[in-house]
Structures are given as C-alpha cells and as structure tokens.
Scaffold this active site. Structure first.
Site, PDB file in Angstrom:
ATOM      1  N   ASN A  10      18.253 -12.524  30.545  1.00  0.00           N
ATOM      2  CA  ASN A  10      17.758 -13.846  30.942  1.00  0.00           C
ATOM      3  C   ASN A  10      17.996 -14.789  29.764  1.00  0.00           C
ATOM      4  OD1 ASN A  10      16.296 -16.060  31.703  1.00  0.00           O
ATOM      5  ND2 ASN A  10      14.345 -14.974  31.957  1.00  0.00           N
ATOM      6  N   ARG A  87      19.758 -13.129  35.225  1.00  0.00           N
ATOM      7  CA  ARG A  87      18.947 -14.123  35.925  1.00  0.00           C
ATOM      8  C   ARG A  87      19.621 -15.483  35.775  1.00  0.00           C
ATOM      9  NH1 ARG A  87      14.110 -17.448  33.787  1.00  0.00           N
ATOM     10  NH2 ARG A  87      13.421 -18.436  35.702  1.00  0.00           N
ATOM     11  N   HIS A 176      11.234 -19.611  40.970  1.00  0.00           N
ATOM     12  CA  HIS A 176      10.371 -18.401  40.944  1.00  0.00           C
ATOM     13  C   HIS A 176      10.601 -17.519  42.178  1.00  0.00           C
ATOM     14  CE1 HIS A 176       7.113 -20.580  38.330  1.00  0.00           C
ATOM     15  NE2 HIS A 176       7.982 -19.932  37.563  1.00  0.00           N
ATOM     16  N   HIS A 204       2.294 -17.967  41.847  1.00  0.00           N
ATOM     17  CA  HIS A 204       2.841 -17.455  40.583  1.00  0.00           C
ATOM     18  C   HIS A 204       2.369 -18.395  39.477  1.00  0.00           C
ATOM     19  CE1 HIS A 204       5.981 -15.688  37.873  1.00  0.00           C
ATOM     20  NE2 HIS A 204       5.724 -16.830  37.269  1.00  0.00           N
ATOM     21  N   LEU A 205       1.510 -17.893  38.595  1.00  0.00           N
ATOM     22  CA  LEU A 205       0.899 -18.746  37.571  1.00  0.00           C
ATOM     23  C   LEU A 205       1.219 -18.219  36.181  1.00  0.00           C
ATOM     24  CD1 LEU A 205      -2.622 -18.933  39.307  1.00  0.00           C
ATOM     25  CD2 LEU A 205      -0.664 -20.463  39.661  1.00  0.00           C
ATOM     26  N   GLY A 208       5.223 -21.716  33.751  1.00  0.00           N
ATOM     27  CA  GLY A 208       5.571 -22.483  34.943  1.00  0.00           C
ATOM     28  C   GLY A 208       4.733 -21.922  36.091  1.00  0.00           C
ATOM     29  N   ARG A 237       3.980 -28.892  31.955  1.00  0.00           N
ATOM     30  CA  ARG A 237       4.552 -29.799  32.970  1.00  0.00           C
ATOM     31  C   ARG A 237       3.432 -30.445  33.787  1.00  0.00           C
ATOM     32  NH1 ARG A 237       8.279 -25.231  35.125  1.00  0.00           N
ATOM     33  NH2 ARG A 237       9.838 -25.067  33.474  1.00  0.00           N
ATOM     34  N   GLY A 327       1.174 -14.463  34.356  1.00  0.00           N
ATOM     35  CA  GLY A 327       0.214 -14.212  33.266  1.00  0.00           C
ATOM     36  C   GLY A 327      -1.197 -14.680  33.590  1.00  0.00           C
ATOM     37  N   ILE A 328      -1.331 -15.876  34.168  1.00  0.00           N
ATOM     38  CA  ILE A 328      -2.668 -16.397  34.497  1.00  0.00           C
ATOM     39  C   ILE A 328      -3.197 -15.719  35.768  1.00  0.00           C
ATOM     40  CG2 ILE A 328      -3.973 -18.466  35.137  1.00  0.00           C
ATOM     41  CD1 ILE A 328      -1.920 -20.128  33.522  1.00  0.00           C
ATOM     42  N   GLU A 381       9.887  -9.491  37.474  1.00  0.00           N
ATOM     43  CA  GLU A 381      11.175 -10.064  37.876  1.00  0.00           C
ATOM     44  C   GLU A 381      12.344  -9.205  37.392  1.00  0.00           C
ATOM     45  OE1 GLU A 381       9.214 -13.628  36.382  1.00  0.00           O
ATOM     46  OE2 GLU A 381      10.607 -14.778  37.626  1.00  0.00           O
TER      47      GLU A 381
HETATM   48  P1  ADP Z   1       5.948 -17.095  31.448  1.00  0.00           P
HETATM   49  O1  ADP Z   1       5.972 -18.092  32.557  1.00  0.00           O
HETATM   50  O2  ADP Z   1       6.402 -17.650  30.141  1.00  0.00           O
HETATM   51  O3  ADP Z   1       6.567 -15.758  31.824  1.00  0.00           O
HETATM   52  P2  ADP Z   1       3.444 -15.649  31.607  1.00  0.00           P
HETATM   53  O4  ADP Z   1       3.623 -15.209  33.014  1.00  0.00           O
HETATM   54  O5  ADP Z   1       3.458 -14.626  30.534  1.00  0.00           O
HETATM   55  O6  ADP Z   1       4.403 -16.832  31.210  1.00  0.00           O
HETATM   56  O7  ADP Z   1       2.019 -16.412  31.552  1.00  0.00           O
HETATM   57  C1  ADP Z   1       1.582 -17.080  30.427  1.00  0.00           C
HETATM   58  C2  ADP Z   1       0.189 -17.618  30.714  1.00  0.00           C
HETATM   59  O8  ADP Z   1      -0.674 -16.529  31.036  1.00  0.00           O
HETATM   60  C3  ADP Z   1      -0.430 -18.323  29.514  1.00  0.00           C
HETATM   61  O9  ADP Z   1      -1.089 -19.515  29.930  1.00  0.00           O
HETATM   62  C4  ADP Z   1      -1.448 -17.318  29.053  1.00  0.00           C
HETATM   63  O10 ADP Z   1      -2.549 -17.930  28.418  1.00  0.00           O
HETATM   64  C5  ADP Z   1      -1.896 -16.720  30.370  1.00  0.00           C
HETATM   65  N1  ADP Z   1      -2.638 -15.484  30.133  1.00  0.00           N
HETATM   66  C6  ADP Z   1      -2.187 -14.314  29.629  1.00  0.00           C
HETATM   67  N2  ADP Z   1      -3.224 -13.439  29.472  1.00  0.00           N
HETATM   68  C7  ADP Z   1      -4.339 -14.091  29.887  1.00  0.00           C
HETATM   69  C8  ADP Z   1      -5.727 -13.750  29.954  1.00  0.00           C
HETATM   70  N3  ADP Z   1      -6.166 -12.554  29.571  1.00  0.00           N
HETATM   71  N4  ADP Z   1      -6.584 -14.672  30.431  1.00  0.00           N
HETATM   72  C9  ADP Z   1      -6.159 -15.893  30.814  1.00  0.00           C
HETATM   73  N5  ADP Z   1      -4.871 -16.286  30.762  1.00  0.00           N
HETATM   74  C10 ADP Z   1      -3.970 -15.405  30.313  1.00  0.00           C
END
Ligand code: ADP
Length: 397
Positions: A10, A87, A176, A204-205, A208, A237, A327-328, A381
């Site tokens: 990627n 990707r 996404h 998807h959080l 982005g 964003r 991640g969120i 992914e």
């Molecule tokens: P990317 O889009 O770069 O792949 P990710 O899917 O890794 O990003 O998500 C990053 C987000 O996930 C960040 O806002 C990070 O703070 C959040 N995140 C990761 N772990 C936690 C957690 N334990 N609690 C809350 N938010 C989290």
C-alpha cells in the site's frame, strides 16, 4: 510455511506499507512501513514475529525500500512468494473488481489519476517498483472504489448539471470498499447468514471514516463521494460542509483553493474541533479530565455518524445488523455507545457490558437480545487483498 503467501503493498507518495499475508494464518509473518522515502531520513521499520527492526535508507525510493525488504520476506516464506497484491485508491468507473496487472491496466490507472492526484501516482510508483524487482510474479491491483460501483445512479449522482458528470466524471465514487466488503462478509458468517441474502449498515472508523449500506453483498450507498472528503467527521477531515463555505472563505478571508483544501483535509475533523488531537484515544482521555472541546468533538463525531447511518438505512429493505470497524469502531465503547444512543428509532439497543468487552480486535455482538444486532468486526484490508490476489493464482492453475 504453506503456499499461498501474498505480499500486500500500500503506497503513499513517500511511504510503502507492506504485509506478508497467508490466509491460513491469523498473524502477518512480517509487516512494516517504509516512510519519508526520497528524503535523507528515509527509513524502514518492520515486525517479524515478535522482533521489531529498523533500517535507514537515506534518499531511498519505493524501489530501494522494496529491494531491502524482499530478502526478509523471502526468508520468512522460504522463497515461496505466490504473488503481490497492490492497494489502489481510485479505480474510477472502469474497475469494478480486482485486476491482474497488465500494461492496459496500468494505463487506465494512470488515466484515472486526476481523480486521485495524490494516491494513484503513488500506487503506480509502488507497482512499477514491484514489477522491476519481480517481473514474472503474479501481481494484482485491488481498488478502494470498486466495491461501490454497484451504487445505483440515484445514489452516485450529484445534483449538478449533467455535463459535469458526462464530460468530467464528477460523481460519487466512495472509498474504503475493501474494508466494507470484508467486514460485511465476515459479519454474515459470524451471524450465520448468507451474504447473498443479508442487509447491513457498516461504519468504518479509522483516521478516515465512512458508512456504507450493503445489500446482498453489494454496496448500495456510501458516505464518501468524489473524494474521501465527503461525509463523516474524521481525524483531520471536515466531512460534509455547506458548499457555500468555499465562496465564503474566498470572499471574506481571501483564502486560496489550496488553503481551503488544506483546511478541510488536514486541519479539521476531530483535530480542528478539539484543538488537541486527531487521535480518539487522546480525546477520550481529555474528555475524562473534563476537556470541553474534546468532549464536543466526540459528540459531533458520534451525532454526525448516527445521522449518516440513518440516511444509509434508506437504501436497505431491512437491517440485519450494524457493523463497527476500524481503529475507533473496534476499540471505542464510548463512540459506539454515544452513536447508537441516537439510533433508538431503528430498533438498536446496546448491551453496555458487551460493548465494554469487545475491544482490541475481538469480534462480538454488543446489542441486547431484543435489539437489531450490533456487531464489532475487525477489518483486515490486507487479508482481503491477499484473498483477491489468490483468486487469480487459482485461475492460473
Ligand atoms: P487508519 O485509518 O490510519 O488505518 P486506524 O483504523 O488504525 O487508522 O484508526 C485510528 C484511530 O483509531 C485513531 O483515532 C485512534 O485513536 C483510534 N483508536 C485506536 N485504539 C483506540 C482505543 N483503544 N480507543 C479509542 N480509539 C482508538
């Protein structure tokens, strides 16, 4: 190591993320990131099993990074690398599925590049580097937009004069797609439903963020549009703003289009609202300490997310489940709980104990027995790209 080893790549303009994926194994045997490429500080960091390593490659480019990484990758898979999956962010209207790389495919990706001026040229750099290093190996491109090419016209058109669509390809594309596709399939399996006869809302959080309405395995609508700027409040964003804002900023603050692009893409979202960080973990910790702006940033994020999910529901005949990922989505009971609190009308009811439990990459049902299901499903992914690449390998045999 058993066969079916796919290297997933990627590329950004100055970075190259990689993972060796074997779909028979849960963990990546080796994965890492080359960053600050084409600068004196170019470096690669990678994880091999439990070992972490790094290597400086001053002024190294994508090809240098790949040449450095490959011996380690080959060592891990004992020389049995079966293919490379790339990707690519934008596939325009041409690419509705993954493709084996051919000269025609490369020209088409190049032709589409004005739609993703930062991303597609970077992906092409990575592809050319990989083709130079491995000219005879199977290489496949997987597009972020392809899954959304099933959106009906009433969902993908903007309310603009037709000529902008016909002559300039201005329409909604969505991104996404690999993640929404992967988690909807995984969730259908998890709930013992047939993906071909099931209906999902997906959120998807990550940095982005996007929502998607998925019906019978196909995307019917999604919150991102011509660019990944549209839709939800994200890390940096803005997501949706009044289109009148652009003219207003130009007239009243004398801003240029580059300054406005930068404002909306890099200084807004959670970072802009909180004045603190784009990282949800930092904002949650600040909220705990009573930080007012972090608190409102999280509230705006969740309310806008709920509004978007409610609007996605229009596309579905019924809702078999709401999926949280990224991640969120995978880690924040707070965001999941606040968001669902706005969606009671849709029959969603959170089980707060289960919500607290499913974090850190666990799949689980976090709703009460009477609720429309709410599921946490970790995205992957890289794994989906590897699975897509492997299909071409099977074709060949
Ligand atoms: P990317 O889009 O770069 O792949 P990710 O899917 O890794 O990003 O998500 C990053 C987000 O996930 C960040 O806002 C990070 O703070 C959040 N995140 C990761 N772990 C936690 C957690 N334990 N609690 C809350 N938010 C989290």
């Amino acid at each position: 190591m058993s066969p079916n080893n796919i290297l997933v790549i990627n590329c950004g303009s100055s970075s190259l993320k990689f993972a060796l994926v074997n779909p028979n194994q849960n963990e990546f045997a080796i994965s890492g990131l080359a960053e600050r490429l084409n600068s004196p500080h170019a470096m690669i960091t990678w994880k091999q099993g439990s070992d972490k390593n790094s290597l400086l490659i001053p002024d190294g480019d994508h090809k240098d990074a790949l040449s450095q990484i490959m011996p380690y990758v080959q060592e891990v898979c004992q020389g049995n690398l079966d293919g490379i999956g790339h990707r690519v962010v934008h596939g325009g209207t041409h690419f509705t599925a993954p493709h084996k790389i051919t000269p025609d495919v490369l020209s088409e990706i190049e032709r589409i590049s004005p739609l993703a001026p930062l991303h597609n040229p970077a992906a092409l750099q990575g592809i050319h580097a990989a083709l130079e290093v491995y000219p005879d190996l199977l290489q496949v491109v997987v597009f972020d937009t392809a899954f959304h090419q099933t959106m009906p016209e009433h969902a993908f058109r903007y309310c603009l004069p037709e000529k902008y669509y016909v002559e300039n390809n201005i329409r909604r594309y969505g991104f996404h797609g690999t993640s929404h596709r992967y988690v909807s399939r995984q969730t259908a399996k998890f709930l013992n439903l047939d993906i071909g006869d099931s209906h999902w809302l997906s959120a998807h959080l990550g940095n982005g963020c996007s929502t998607c309405a998925i019906s019978n395995g196909q995307s019917l609508d999604t919150s991102m549009g011509l660019t990944p700027q549209e839709g939800l409040c994200m890390g940096t964003r803005s997501g949706d703003v009044d289109p009148g804002l652009f003219g207003h900023l130009i007239r009243t603050l004398n801003m240029t289009s580059n300054e406005i692009d930068d404002l909306l893409a890099k200084q807004s979202g959670l970072l802009g609202l909180s004045g603190l960080s784009n990282d949800m973990r930092t904002l949650e910790a600040a909220r705990e300490r009573g930080h007012k702006e972090a608190t409102i940033a999280i509230e705006v994020f969740c309310y806008r997310l709920a509004k978007s999910l409610a609007s996605m529901a229009c596309a579905l005949p019924r809702i078999d489940g709401l999926i949280f990922t990224g991640g969120i989505g995978e880690n924040s009971p707070l965001v999941r709980g606040r968001t669902v609190s706005w969606l009671k009308l849709f029959g969603f009811d959170m089980d707060s104990e289960a919500n607290a439990k499913f974090v850190g990459g666990k799949t689980g049902l976090i709703s009460t027995a009477n609720s429309t299901p709410i599921i946490v499903t970790p995205t992957n992914e890289e794994r989906q790209i590897a699975l897509d690449t492997l299909l071409f390998l099977e074709d060949k045999q």
